[in-house]
Design a protein around this motif. Sequence first.
Motif, PDB file in Angstrom:
ATOM      1  N   UNK A   1       0.697  -1.193  -0.070  1.00  0.00           N
ATOM      2  CA  UNK A   1       0.026  -0.120   0.063  1.00  0.00           C
ATOM      3  C   UNK A   1       0.930   1.170   0.084  1.00  0.00           C
ATOM      4  N   UNK A   2       0.440   2.455  -0.660  1.00  0.00           N
ATOM      5  CA  UNK A   2       1.281   3.459  -0.915  1.00  0.00           C
ATOM      6  C   UNK A   2       1.222   4.466   0.516  1.00  0.00           C
ATOM      7  N   UNK A   3       2.229   4.858   0.879  1.00  0.00           N
ATOM      8  CA  UNK A   3       2.336   5.719   2.233  1.00  0.00           C
ATOM      9  C   UNK A   3       1.810   7.115   1.689  1.00  0.00           C
ATOM     10  N   UNK A   4       1.861   8.072   2.680  1.00  0.00           N
ATOM     11  CA  UNK A   4       1.476   9.343   2.409  1.00  0.00           C
ATOM     12  C   UNK A   4       2.275   9.885   1.503  1.00  0.00           C
ATOM     13  N   UNK A   5       2.097  11.120   0.812  1.00  0.00           N
ATOM     14  CA  UNK A   5       2.743  11.810  -0.139  1.00  0.00           C
ATOM     15  C   UNK A   5       4.200  12.213   0.409  1.00  0.00           C
ATOM     16  N   UNK A   6       4.007  12.860   1.738  1.00  0.00           N
ATOM     17  CA  UNK A   6       5.129  13.254   2.515  1.00  0.00           C
ATOM     18  C   UNK A   6       6.212  12.150   2.617  1.00  0.00           C
ATOM     19  N   UNK A   7       5.700  11.331   3.354  1.00  0.00           N
ATOM     20  CA  UNK A   7       6.570   9.891   3.446  1.00  0.00           C
ATOM     21  C   UNK A   7       7.291   9.516   2.219  1.00  0.00           C
ATOM     22  N   UNK A   8       6.565   9.387   1.199  1.00  0.00           N
ATOM     23  CA  UNK A   8       6.936   8.784   0.008  1.00  0.00           C
ATOM     24  C   UNK A   8       8.121   9.843  -0.515  1.00  0.00           C
ATOM     25  N   UNK A   9       8.188  10.909  -0.422  1.00  0.00           N
ATOM     26  CA  UNK A   9       9.188  11.939  -0.710  1.00  0.00           C
ATOM     27  C   UNK A   9      10.396  11.819   0.277  1.00  0.00           C
ATOM     28  N   UNK A  10      10.203  11.639   1.361  1.00  0.00           N
ATOM     29  CA  UNK A  10      11.053  11.720   2.351  1.00  0.00           C
ATOM     30  C   UNK A  10      12.182  10.633   2.290  1.00  0.00           C
ATOM     31  N   UNK A  11      11.362   9.309   2.198  1.00  0.00           N
ATOM     32  CA  UNK A  11      11.937   8.126   1.813  1.00  0.00           C
ATOM     33  C   UNK A  11      12.842   7.901   0.623  1.00  0.00           C
ATOM     34  N   UNK A  12      12.212   8.706  -0.227  1.00  0.00           N
ATOM     35  CA  UNK A  12      12.787   8.595  -1.772  1.00  0.00           C
ATOM     36  C   UNK A  12      14.174   9.455  -1.575  1.00  0.00           C
ATOM     37  N   UNK A  13      14.178  10.749  -0.760  1.00  0.00           N
ATOM     38  CA  UNK A  13      15.296  11.470  -0.532  1.00  0.00           C
ATOM     39  C   UNK A  13      16.557  10.594   0.130  1.00  0.00           C
ATOM     40  N   UNK A  14      16.159   9.904   1.083  1.00  0.00           N
ATOM     41  CA  UNK A  14      17.048   9.047   1.811  1.00  0.00           C
ATOM     42  C   UNK A  14      17.631   7.954   1.075  1.00  0.00           C
ATOM     43  N   UNK A  15      16.733   7.322  -0.056  1.00  0.00           N
ATOM     44  CA  UNK A  15      17.351   6.353  -0.716  1.00  0.00           C
ATOM     45  C   UNK A  15      18.384   6.972  -1.905  1.00  0.00           C
ATOM     46  N   UNK A  16      17.821   8.147  -2.653  1.00  0.00           N
ATOM     47  CA  UNK A  16      18.477   8.760  -3.579  1.00  0.00           C
ATOM     48  C   UNK A  16      19.870   9.393  -2.930  1.00  0.00           C
ATOM     49  N   UNK A  17      19.980   9.950  -1.583  1.00  0.00           N
ATOM     50  CA  UNK A  17      21.167  10.311  -1.158  1.00  0.00           C
ATOM     51  C   UNK A  17      21.905   9.261  -0.985  1.00  0.00           C
ATOM     52  N   UNK A  18      21.532   8.038  -0.618  1.00  0.00           N
ATOM     53  CA  UNK A  18      22.264   6.658  -0.131  1.00  0.00           C
ATOM     54  C   UNK A  18      23.126   6.367  -1.630  1.00  0.00           C
ATOM     55  N   UNK A  19      22.470   6.530  -2.759  1.00  0.00           N
ATOM     56  CA  UNK A  19      23.026   6.229  -3.946  1.00  0.00           C
ATOM     57  C   UNK A  19      24.024   7.391  -4.566  1.00  0.00           C
ATOM     58  N   UNK A  20      23.988   8.594  -3.822  1.00  0.00           N
ATOM     59  CA  UNK A  20      25.121   9.603  -4.167  1.00  0.00           C
ATOM     60  C   UNK A  20      24.603  10.422  -5.426  1.00  0.00           C
ATOM     61  N   UNK A  21      23.407  10.317  -5.489  1.00  0.00           N
ATOM     62  CA  UNK A  21      22.706  10.749  -7.025  1.00  0.00           C
ATOM     63  C   UNK A  21      22.230  12.286  -6.714  1.00  0.00           C
ATOM     64  N   UNK A  22      22.297  12.869  -5.635  1.00  0.00           N
ATOM     65  CA  UNK A  22      21.924  14.367  -5.197  1.00  0.00           C
ATOM     66  C   UNK A  22      22.896  14.648  -4.181  1.00  0.00           C
ATOM     67  N   UNK A  23      24.256  15.111  -4.600  1.00  0.00           N
ATOM     68  CA  UNK A  23      25.235  15.775  -3.927  1.00  0.00           C
ATOM     69  C   UNK A  23      24.620  17.067  -3.225  1.00  0.00           C
ATOM     70  N   UNK A  24      25.464  17.399  -2.266  1.00  0.00           N
ATOM     71  CA  UNK A  24      25.178  18.994  -1.710  1.00  0.00           C
ATOM     72  C   UNK A  24      23.650  19.019  -1.499  1.00  0.00           C
TER      73      UNK A  24
END
Length: 204
Positions: free
Chosen positions: A1-24
């Motif tokens: 089940x999808x989470x709330x939009x806020x949690x979707x974005x926060x979780x995506x941010x943590x995952x993308x940062x862990x890949x090194x795809x959004x520095x600074x």
Amino acid sequence: MSTLPTEDILDAGRWIDAQGWCPATGGNFSQRSGDNAALITASGRHKGHLTGQDLLRVDLEGRVLDSDLRPSAETLLHCCLYRLDAGIGAVLHTHSVNSTVLSRLTAGDWLEIEGFEMQKSLSGNLTHDEAIRIALFDNTQDMQALAAAVTERWDQAPLSWGLLVRGHGLYAWGRDMNEARRHLEGLEFLFACVLEMKRLGAPV
């Protein structure tokens, strides 16, 4: 089940940062919020440390709704994509090394990729045998001009999965955040494969 939009974005941010795809504090992420608005990251926020206080709502013209936060200029391109396709539910804009370098190495208006099984990670693509095409656009600080260029290309034929801005990075999208994340991950893998083949001097 999808989470709330806020949690979707926060979780995506943590995952993308862990890949090194959004520095600074680069990049920005958004998710559609109703028919005529989107939730998006505010300007200048590190994407690995987002909280709900780092998000704001904008209408699909990019105007801020009930917030004192400042959206980035790139918000206009997110909103452009939502207007162009009512089926887009989330957009992820990243600044990975692979997408940035490959965009500069590729001449013309399209990056063509074929022969990789990972192409099947992209919705509607069922084989490695057919080339996929990712649209390329020249970088500009004039986001109105970039949005107009994307709209003009889209009017010729709708774009799929994502687009590259030369020397800047990737915009990937999907029907929801899960699909946008899958498209982002699949495209990043394909970009890494193409760059490695170029490095080895193999035809691509």
